[in-house]
Structure formats: structure tokens, C-alpha cells
Design an enzyme around this catalytic site. Structure first.
Site, mmCIF file in Angstrom:
data_model
loop_
_atom_site.group_PDB
_atom_site.id
_atom_site.type_symbol
_atom_site.label_atom_id
_atom_site.label_comp_id
_atom_site.label_asym_id
_atom_site.label_seq_id
_atom_site.Cartn_x
_atom_site.Cartn_y
_atom_site.Cartn_z
ATOM 1 N N GLY A 46 -73.669 11.781 -68.348
ATOM 2 C CA GLY A 46 -72.497 10.963 -68.625
ATOM 3 C C GLY A 46 -71.919 10.409 -67.333
ATOM 4 O O GLY A 46 -72.158 10.957 -66.256
ATOM 5 N N GLN A 51 -65.673 6.802 -61.734
ATOM 6 C CA GLN A 51 -66.725 7.306 -60.840
ATOM 7 C C GLN A 51 -67.476 6.179 -60.133
ATOM 8 O O GLN A 51 -68.219 6.433 -59.189
ATOM 9 C CB GLN A 51 -67.719 8.182 -61.614
ATOM 10 N N CYS A 88 -70.922 17.714 -62.080
ATOM 11 C CA CYS A 88 -70.391 16.355 -62.104
ATOM 12 C C CYS A 88 -71.068 15.546 -61.011
ATOM 13 O O CYS A 88 -71.257 16.041 -59.900
ATOM 14 C CB CYS A 88 -68.883 16.405 -61.874
ATOM 15 N N LEU A 89 -71.448 14.312 -61.312
ATOM 16 C CA LEU A 89 -72.106 13.464 -60.315
ATOM 17 C C LEU A 89 -71.184 13.177 -59.131
ATOM 18 O O LEU A 89 -71.656 12.823 -58.048
ATOM 19 C CB LEU A 89 -72.572 12.148 -60.953
ATOM 20 N N HIS A 130 -65.672 16.069 -70.880
ATOM 21 C CA HIS A 130 -65.774 15.915 -69.420
ATOM 22 C C HIS A 130 -65.463 14.474 -69.003
ATOM 23 O O HIS A 130 -64.649 14.242 -68.105
ATOM 24 C CB HIS A 130 -67.190 16.325 -68.990
ATOM 25 N N GLU A 131 -66.106 13.518 -69.666
ATOM 26 C CA GLU A 131 -65.921 12.106 -69.291
ATOM 27 C C GLU A 131 -64.514 11.623 -69.640
ATOM 28 O O GLU A 131 -63.897 10.870 -68.890
ATOM 29 C CB GLU A 131 -66.974 11.218 -69.955
ATOM 30 N N HIS A 134 -62.060 12.409 -67.016
ATOM 31 C CA HIS A 134 -62.111 11.514 -65.847
ATOM 32 C C HIS A 134 -61.120 10.353 -66.016
ATOM 33 O O HIS A 134 -60.571 9.867 -65.026
ATOM 34 C CB HIS A 134 -63.519 10.919 -65.679
HETATM 35 ZN ZN ZN Z 1 -67.858 14.048 -63.954
#
Ligand code: ZN
Length: 158
Positions: A46, A51, A88-89, A130-131, A134
Site C-alpha cells: 500500500g 508518502q 512502512c515504505l 495503515h494507509e 497516513h
Molecule cells: Zn506506511
């Protein structure tokens, strides 16, 4: 499509509350395609717009069952609990055990502005939570109940 730079933890853009999308135009379509390509290149499941430095309420998810775009998402129902590892990226090399709902119901719009509702469970539900966080400037670390040493995740040598 193009791969965009992923903003890393420490950049204040990740702590901001995103604004809703108002225009469903070519620019939005390009952003969604770029986000998807960036997510795949980063081997994530995701990616949220902040991000890639865009403060709008958008994320894309693909847990291996196909791509789903979410524009102006709203989680309207959650049920149950799951505990499992999460990363997380934007926080490379950091992992933790989190507590998330097992089921979520989310309403959102697609790239054309059409409304849809999805009932998700398991990893898909976790990714949505999670997304969605953000978009409100929240990182997964706020949900970590136990950190994981990255060494634990590496294959053990005999
Ligand atoms: Zn993330």
C-alpha cells in the site's frame, strides 16, 4: 507512469492532515498510476499520497489480489482484532507487531469520482487502516505493541 520519491520518516509532510480530493481529472489519474508503480517498485502492499509528498486523501493498495485505488476514503465500520507484523515504505528497516481491526468497511471514490464500499478482512483490512492513518499524519509506530528486531525477519543460516 513514473516512480516517485518516497518521503521518509522525519519529513514533516508525513505528520500533516490531508485534504479531500475535489477534482477527478487527468492529474489525479496520473498520480494514482505513479503511486501504484512506486508501491510495486518498493515491494509494498500500500502507499498513501503524503508518502509521495501530496497532501490529499488518496491511497492505493494491492495485497496480491489486484489493485484498488481509494480516493476520499472513510472507514465506517471496524470489527475484531488482529495482531501481526507491520512495516512502512517511509520507515525502511523498521517493523513492529501492531493491533488492528480484523474487519473494516470502507467507503471511497475511484479515479472518476464514483462511490464504492468495500468489506475487507485480514491483511487487506490492516493495509486500509495503515494507509488511512497516513492521511491523518499518523505512522504505524503509534499502533506498535512490540517492536521487531529486523534480524528476526532474516532467514536463519544453519
Ligand atoms: Zn506506511
Amino acid at each position: 507512469m513514473a516512480i516517485r520519491n518516497i518521503v521518509k520518516e522525519g519529513d514533516p509532510v508525513l505528520n500533516k492532515v490531508c485534504r479531500p480530493v475535489e477534482r477527478f481529472d487527468e492529474k489525479l489519474a496520473t498520480l494514482l498510476d505513479d503511486m501504484y508503480e512506486t508501491m510495486v517498485a518498493g515491494e509494498g502492499v500500500g502507499l498513501a499520497a503524503p508518502q509521495v509528498g501530496v497532501l490529499r486523501r488518496i491511497f492505493v493498495i494491492d495485497i496480491g489480489e489486484g489493485r484498488q485505488d481509494f480516493v476520499n476514503p472513510k472507514i465506517i465500520k471496524t470489527k475484531g482484532v488482529q495482531e501481526g507484523s507491520e512495516g512502512c515504505l517511509s520507515c525502511p528497516g523498521e517493523f513492529g507487531i501492531t493491533k488492528r481491526p480484523m474487519y473494516v468497511t470502507v467507503c471511497a471514490q475511484n479515479r472518476y469520482g464514483d462511490q464504492f464500499t468495500i468489506n475487507a478482512e485480514g491483511l487487506f483490512a490492516k493495509a486500509i487502516c495503515h494507509e488511512n492513518d497516513h492521511l491523518d499524519g499518523i505512522l504505524f509506530k503509534e499502533h506498535v505493541i512490540r517492536p521487531i528486531d529486523p534480524e528476526e525477519l532474516r532467514p536463519k543460516k544453519r
